[in-house]
Scaffold this motif. Sequence first.
Motif, short mmCIF file in Angstrom:
data_model
loop_
_atom_site.label_atom_id
_atom_site.label_comp_id
_atom_site.label_asym_id
_atom_site.label_seq_id
_atom_site.Cartn_x
_atom_site.Cartn_y
_atom_site.Cartn_z
N LEU A 113 38.31 33.33 39.94
CA LEU A 113 39.94 33.63 40.65
C LEU A 113 40.78 34.62 40.14
CD1 LEU A 113 41.77 32.27 42.79
CD2 LEU A 113 42.49 30.93 41.18
N ASP A 114 41.03 34.71 38.93
CA ASP A 114 42.05 35.64 38.43
C ASP A 114 41.45 37.26 38.45
OD1 ASP A 114 43.92 34.00 37.66
OD2 ASP A 114 43.17 33.54 35.61
N ARG A 115 40.29 37.43 38.24
CA ARG A 115 39.65 38.70 38.09
C ARG A 115 39.87 39.23 39.57
NH1 ARG A 115 39.91 42.97 35.69
NH2 ARG A 115 39.72 41.88 33.81
N PRO A 116 39.34 38.69 40.59
CA PRO A 116 39.24 39.16 41.98
C PRO A 116 40.80 39.26 42.34
CG PRO A 116 37.67 37.19 41.84
CD PRO A 116 38.37 37.31 40.39
N ALA A 117 41.49 38.41 42.04
CA ALA A 117 42.92 38.71 42.50
C ALA A 117 43.82 39.89 41.91
CB ALA A 117 43.62 37.32 42.08
N LEU A 118 43.40 40.12 40.73
CA LEU A 118 43.76 41.30 40.06
C LEU A 118 43.18 42.53 40.65
CD1 LEU A 118 45.42 42.69 37.97
CD2 LEU A 118 43.70 42.55 36.39
N GLU A 119 42.05 42.68 40.89
CA GLU A 119 41.29 43.64 41.54
C GLU A 119 41.88 43.85 43.13
OE1 GLU A 119 39.33 45.95 40.00
OE2 GLU A 119 39.45 44.73 38.20
N ARG A 120 42.07 42.91 43.50
CA ARG A 120 42.72 42.98 44.93
C ARG A 120 43.91 43.54 44.98
NH1 ARG A 120 42.44 44.43 49.99
NH2 ARG A 120 43.87 43.26 51.31
N ALA A 121 44.92 43.38 43.88
CA ALA A 121 46.24 43.89 43.75
C ALA A 121 46.28 45.11 43.43
CB ALA A 121 46.73 42.94 42.74
N LYS A 122 45.24 45.57 42.61
CA LYS A 122 45.20 47.01 42.13
C LYS A 122 44.98 48.00 43.45
CE LYS A 122 42.52 47.52 38.51
NZ LYS A 122 41.54 47.56 37.43
N GLY B 266 57.75 33.45 46.46
CA GLY B 266 56.37 33.90 46.54
C GLY B 266 56.16 35.27 46.34
N VAL B 267 57.03 36.22 46.88
CA VAL B 267 57.22 37.77 46.49
C VAL B 267 57.03 38.11 45.15
CG1 VAL B 267 58.37 39.94 46.92
CG2 VAL B 267 57.87 38.49 48.88
N VAL B 268 58.11 37.31 44.47
CA VAL B 268 58.07 37.34 42.78
C VAL B 268 57.01 37.01 42.28
CG1 VAL B 268 59.28 36.66 40.88
CG2 VAL B 268 60.71 37.25 42.83
N GLY B 269 56.31 36.06 42.60
CA GLY B 269 55.09 35.93 41.89
C GLY B 269 53.81 36.64 42.31
N LEU B 270 53.64 37.13 43.39
CA LEU B 270 52.46 38.18 43.63
C LEU B 270 53.04 39.66 43.46
CD1 LEU B 270 51.95 37.31 47.49
CD2 LEU B 270 50.69 36.72 45.43
N SER B 271 54.03 39.63 42.74
CA SER B 271 54.69 41.23 42.66
C SER B 271 54.11 41.11 40.76
CB SER B 271 56.19 41.21 42.63
OG SER B 271 56.81 40.49 41.73
N ARG B 272 54.13 40.09 40.26
CA ARG B 272 53.75 39.91 38.90
C ARG B 272 51.99 40.17 38.91
NH1 ARG B 272 56.96 41.32 36.14
NH2 ARG B 272 56.34 40.02 34.24
N VAL B 273 51.39 39.88 39.68
CA VAL B 273 49.84 40.14 39.66
C VAL B 273 49.73 41.61 40.04
CG1 VAL B 273 47.71 39.40 40.61
CG2 VAL B 273 49.49 37.59 40.49
N LEU B 274 50.55 42.15 40.88
CA LEU B 274 50.40 43.61 41.60
C LEU B 274 50.59 44.52 40.17
CD1 LEU B 274 51.42 45.34 44.61
CD2 LEU B 274 52.14 46.31 42.43
N LEU B 275 51.64 44.27 39.33
CA LEU B 275 52.06 44.89 38.25
C LEU B 275 50.97 44.62 37.14
CD1 LEU B 275 55.80 44.09 37.79
CD2 LEU B 275 54.81 46.45 38.40
N GLY B 276 50.17 43.88 37.21
CA GLY B 276 49.21 43.57 36.05
C GLY B 276 49.78 43.02 35.04
N ALA B 277 51.14 42.08 35.11
CA ALA B 277 51.75 41.59 34.12
C ALA B 277 51.31 39.97 33.95
CB ALA B 277 53.28 41.58 34.39
#
Length: 268
Positions: A84-93, A219-230
């Motif tokens: 779950l986590d790795r695909p989500a990060l790759e998608r965010a990138k 929701g936006v705040v949470g997703l932005s944390r993944v997009l930043l890779g934080a």
Amino acid sequence: MPTAAETARTTRYDRQIGRRDLTEWRSAAGQRLASRHKTVAQKVGARRALVATLAVGGGIAIAATAGAAYIYDGVTGRDGIESLDRPALERAKTLRSPATNGAAAAIAHVFGPVVLPAVTVGAAAAFGFRDRHPSPVALVVAAGAGSLAMTVVGKKLIKRNRPDRHEAIPPYEKSPSFPSGHTLNTTTILGVLAYLLALRQEKQAPQVALVGAAAGTAGVVGLSRVLLGAHWFTDVAVGWVSGIGWLSLIVTSHRLYLSTQDDDDVHE
């Protein structure tokens, strides 16, 4: 000290969400809880009972966070859930660009450890000044203090590593990754503010708009944390769930308070 008229306005008007009177308990469990709370309130006063309920709810939320942290640590390890986590990060990138990176960084600043606490304090002061009543202040302060405690407990217990620095973009974070404090705090604090503001609206449409805006922002705040890779996505998901849980306890505590409050509450 509020006047009798001010107390009557708070007890009779600020208790409706849509068509639902928050002092009405439809389930048997809710009715039993309200009855027991009323017994306590008759002995110590509605306001003291509210503070006690918030304290108990906060203890439950922190204990639940600790328990969830131990379970989480046992089933995931500290490097993330690969499925779950790795695909989500790759998608965010793939969504990164100068515009989205800048927006995510701005969100991190606004809903971070400096601006959001200032907003919380300001909101508590504004509600106190407007209502001349301590209950909204107690709810806002409880929301901030409880979500902060839950964040600190989760981070100290798990000490989960964030995504590698080369996969992240500024602003970089140094504290442990689990849970996402930005997400948990935003969910709880904006949720309480939306709830209090919705109670002060006469029509349902503004109430829906306030609640929807708070939910969308969280929701936006949470997703932005993944997009930043934080954060890993599961850090954010736990932040949402924990924030909603603590928010539910706060709203329940306030409903119990409204259920026991009456016009001579001013004489407490």
